[in-house]
Motif scaffolding. Structure first.
Motif, short mmCIF file in Angstrom:
data_model
loop_
_atom_site.label_atom_id
_atom_site.label_comp_id
_atom_site.label_asym_id
_atom_site.label_seq_id
_atom_site.Cartn_x
_atom_site.Cartn_y
_atom_site.Cartn_z
N SER A 175 0.82 -1.20 0.00
CA SER A 175 0.00 0.00 0.00
C SER A 175 0.85 1.26 0.00
O SER A 175 0.35 2.36 0.24
CB SER A 175 -0.91 0.00 1.23
OG SER A 175 -1.56 -1.23 1.34
N GLY A 176 2.16 1.11 -0.23
CA GLY A 176 3.01 2.28 -0.39
C GLY A 176 3.64 2.82 0.88
O GLY A 176 4.21 3.90 0.89
N HIS A 177 3.54 2.08 1.96
CA HIS A 177 4.13 2.52 3.22
C HIS A 177 5.19 1.52 3.63
O HIS A 177 5.00 0.32 3.48
CB HIS A 177 3.03 2.61 4.28
CG HIS A 177 3.46 3.25 5.56
ND1 HIS A 177 4.24 2.60 6.47
CD2 HIS A 177 3.23 4.48 6.07
CE1 HIS A 177 4.47 3.42 7.50
NE2 HIS A 177 3.87 4.57 7.28
N GLY A 178 6.31 1.99 4.18
CA GLY A 178 7.35 1.06 4.61
C GLY A 178 6.90 0.20 5.76
O GLY A 178 5.90 0.48 6.43
N CYS A 179 7.64 -0.86 5.98
CA CYS A 179 7.44 -1.72 7.16
C CYS A 179 8.00 -0.95 8.35
O CYS A 179 9.02 -0.28 8.24
CB CYS A 179 8.23 -3.02 6.92
SG CYS A 179 8.45 -4.06 8.37
#
Ligand code: HEM
Ligand code: HEM
Ligand code: SF4
Ligand code: SF4
Lengths: 239, 372
Positions: free
Chosen positions: B294-298
């Motif tokens: 979804s375009g967010h880092g871990c």
């Protein structure tokens, strides 16, 4: 030094030329220095990859290539490490000089004397091998930090192949450091120790060479050091 | 919920009384086998276990936690949670899911400990505060620490659900005001399996339970006690953005071109390279997506200390040296500057001494400095 005012009265000095650094030690020195420089540069790049590659991902391989260079130099660094250990045991007496023999008074007094001489700008006592201060610095910053980087480095390296050879050998380092991220940060922090060492080391080598007129800089290339005949330098022989 | 204390039917017994057919049962076994990451040849073994082994009684305790683990668990899509709870395991005590309440339910817990010592599994969600006698978490008038130790004493083994139970999570983050401790720091004499994550993936939770029931033992664990089958690899190693990492194509801002093209989130602080979990393979919500998708880092929610090792949006984490709270790079730069200044100061004093001594005794030579 202003030679025009001094030359007429300065006494004639003759120098002895002594073979100090064996080829194995010299080869180690330059391989080690090169490997550390490359490791530090590529390591900082890994931490902050500032280049921005254009094109399609299948055409470019920047980050992976830099990591590959880091790993290749890491193997070189580790092999040079083992190589130098061989010379410590089986090389000439200078290859062992300066080693922190903390159980010997002689080492401690040499450490204090050398530190004082450097700080007060006295010439004092010369050495053919490493002095105690140099020995201490190499032990802490090159051997000590070197082990830290090899252990944390190979542990990080092992992560891409869980259960593999390197995991079995050094995988335990990761929980010891408090997880993968903390292992990275530890590896990164230690990396700067080499910068501190390199600055101090190169400065002291230049200063020492000038102060003692011993041809120190060239000695790591040719193997030979110089000593004024009348000066009783410590040649590292057992007392 | 019917309590199975004393009766202990098998899963197959239970399914039959609910009107399921053999065909449904085998389908359930196949799904469960897949959830454990095993291939189809294990289906007969799984079916055999469900037919012959009495269901495992599970006591599910809740300590200091937010219930996100339970929330995740009941959204399991493979052996759907309802099936797991009702059929595979017999969940005899769970503050969140149980129907009974009050002293009645505390009684069930005590009875289970007394009647089935060494047979039940203890699943713990959350952890125990230990400061001030453990008063920061009490249930039915007792501290959670006491309840935990009492229940763990006769458990077969312990499952530490989520990051709270496994690593301490947010309540144990610095300065840890309540002295919260993860399970392995309190329970020492029982096998513990850690299932970290905030929360853990539902299919990981059910997969673990399925494994435990089928084989009657814990799966293979890694060095820190996590099941290898779900925590054996980093997010980064199976991330679909990995080719952009290798290429060196990174998102630099949340709204840049790289973000639109789906480049690697490493420079935005993605913790995928240092996080062991199954998000990039099993994914979330029945395989719909996962944070990186979804375009967010871990943010490394399944790793120890992830709250303390921020900031989340920066690649370099804070080093926790005593009294110093900054990145290793900042510490290194200061150290290097000090070294350079030291060398410069020495050089300047050396130069000054040369000039001074030359002026003082022009022409005389230093006995200790042989001149050319
Ligand atoms: C003088 C020795 C070394 C220096 C100065 C050095 C420096 C660095 C630095 C600064 C980083 C970036 C850390 C980060 O921000 O994550 C790094 C990463 C790394 N280094 Fe080293 N390193 C050295 C030796 C080694 C050795 C011996 C190995 C063994 C294989 C190694 C393997 C790695 C690995 C695997 C990474 C992580 C790469 C990644 O995450 O993509 N390093 N190194
Ligand atoms: C232009 C750069 C350099 C010069 C001219 C130089 C020169 C020298 C000299 C003359 C010595 C012997 C000093 C003594 O008697 O104690 C020495 C030793 C040493 N240097 Fe350097 N050095 C340089 C850079 C480096 C770097 C970058 C490193 C690593 C970070 C390094 C690591 C060492 C080590 C480990 C030794 C001990 C050698 C041994 O006994 O095996 N040097 N260097
Ligand atoms: S987005 Fe994260 S996990 Fe994926 S490749 Fe980049 S750094 Fe690795
Ligand atoms: S991607 Fe990372 S932060 Fe997100 S759930 Fe998985 S392990 Fe946790």
């Amino acid at each position: 030094m202003n030679s025009t005012t001094r030359a007429p009265v300065a006494p004639q000095v003759t120098y002895e030329r002594i073979y100090v650094w064996q080829w194995g030690v010299r080869a180690f020195h330059w391989i080690n220095a090169t490997a550390i420089t490359v490791l530090f540069a590529t390591g900082l790049y890994i931490a902050d990859p500032f280049l921005s590659a254009n094109g399609e991902a299948y055409d470019v391989f920047v980050m992976a290539r830099i990591r590959q260079i880091h790993f290749a130099s890491a193997f070189l660094f580790a092999i040079a490490f083992v190589w130098r250990m061989y010379f410590f045991w089986f090389g000439n007496r200078y290859a062992r000089s300066g080693f922190p023999a903390v159980w010997k008074r002689k080492w401690w007094s040499d450490l204090v004397r050398q530190a004082t001489d450097y700080l007060t700008l006295n010439v004092g006592h010369g050495h053919l091998g490493h002095n105690a201060l140099a020995g201490l610095a190499y032990t802490l910053f090159v051997i000590g930090l070197g082990w830290c980087q090899i252990l944390t480095g190979f542990a990080l390296y092992s992560e891409s192949n869980p259960g593999g050879f390197w995991d079995g050998l050094v995988g335990w380092v990761i929980p010891l450091c408090g997880g993968s991220l903390r292992t990275h940060m530890t590896h990164h922090l230690f990396a700067w120790g080499f910068v501190v060492f390199a600055i101090a080391h190169v400065y002291i080598v230049l200063f020492d060479s000038r102060q003692y007129r011993n041809g120190l800089i060239g000695s790591m290339i040719t193997g030979f050091k110089f000593k004024p005949v009348e000066r009783g330098d410590d040649d590292g022989a057992k007392p | 919920m019917a309590t199975s204390v004393g009766t202990r039917p098998t899963t197959w017994d239970l399914l039959r009384t609910h009107g399921f057919e053999r065909r449904d049962f085998l389908r359930f076994c196949a799904i469960t086998t897949a959830a454990m990451g095993l291939d189809a040849s294990f289906v007969p073994q799984v079916a055999h276990a469900f037919e012959t082994k009495p269901r495992i009684p599970v006591l599910w305790l809740h300590g200091l936690e937010c219930t996100c683990c339970s929330e995740s668990f009941i959204r399991s899509s493979h052996p759907i949670a309802q099936d797991v709870i009702l059929n595979m395991i017999s969940l005899d005590y769970d503050e969140t899911l149980q129907a009974a309440a009050g002293h009645q339910v505390e009684e069930i817990r005590r009875k289970m400990i007394a009647e089935h010592p060494g047979e039940y599994v203890l699943a713990v969600e959350g952890n125990a505060p230990t400061k001030d006698g453990g008063v920061y978490c009490t249930i039915a008038g007792e501290t959670f620490e006491k309840i935990l130790l009492e229940t763990a004493e006769h458990a077969k083994f312990v499952i530490a659900w989520g990051s709270c139970a496994s690593n301490g999570c947010v309540q144990a983050a610095s300065p840890n005001p309540t002295g919260a401790k993860p399970i392995h720091e309190l329970v020492h004499d029982k096998p513990i399996v850690k299932v970290p994550g905030c929360p853990p993936i539902a299919e990981v939770m059910t997969g673990l339970l399925a494994h435990v029931l089928t084989f009657d033992r814990l799966p293979e664990l890694d060095r820190v006690g996590r099941p290898k089958m779900f925590y054996g690899q980093r997010i980064h190693d199976k991330c679909y953005r990995r080719s952009f990492f290798d290429a060196g194509q990174f998102v630099e801002r949340w709204d840049d071109d790289g973000a639109r093209k789906g480049w690697c989130l490493y420079k935005m602080g993605c913790r995928g390279p240092t996080t062991y979990n199954s998000c990039s393979t099993i994914k979330w919500n029945g395989g719909v997506s996962f944070p990186i998708g979804s375009g967010h880092g871990c943010i490394g929610c399944s790793e120890a200390n992830f709250w303390d090792d921020g900031p989340f949006y920066s690649r370099l984490a804070t080093t926790r040296l005593p009294g110093v709270e900054t990145t290793p790079q900042a510490i290194g730069k200061v150290a290097a500057t000090v070294a350079a200044l030291g060398a410069a100061a020495h050089l300047v004093s050396f130069g000054a001494k040369q000039v001074l001594s030359r002026d003082a005794d022009k022409g005389s030579s230093h006995p200790e400095t042989p001149q050319r």
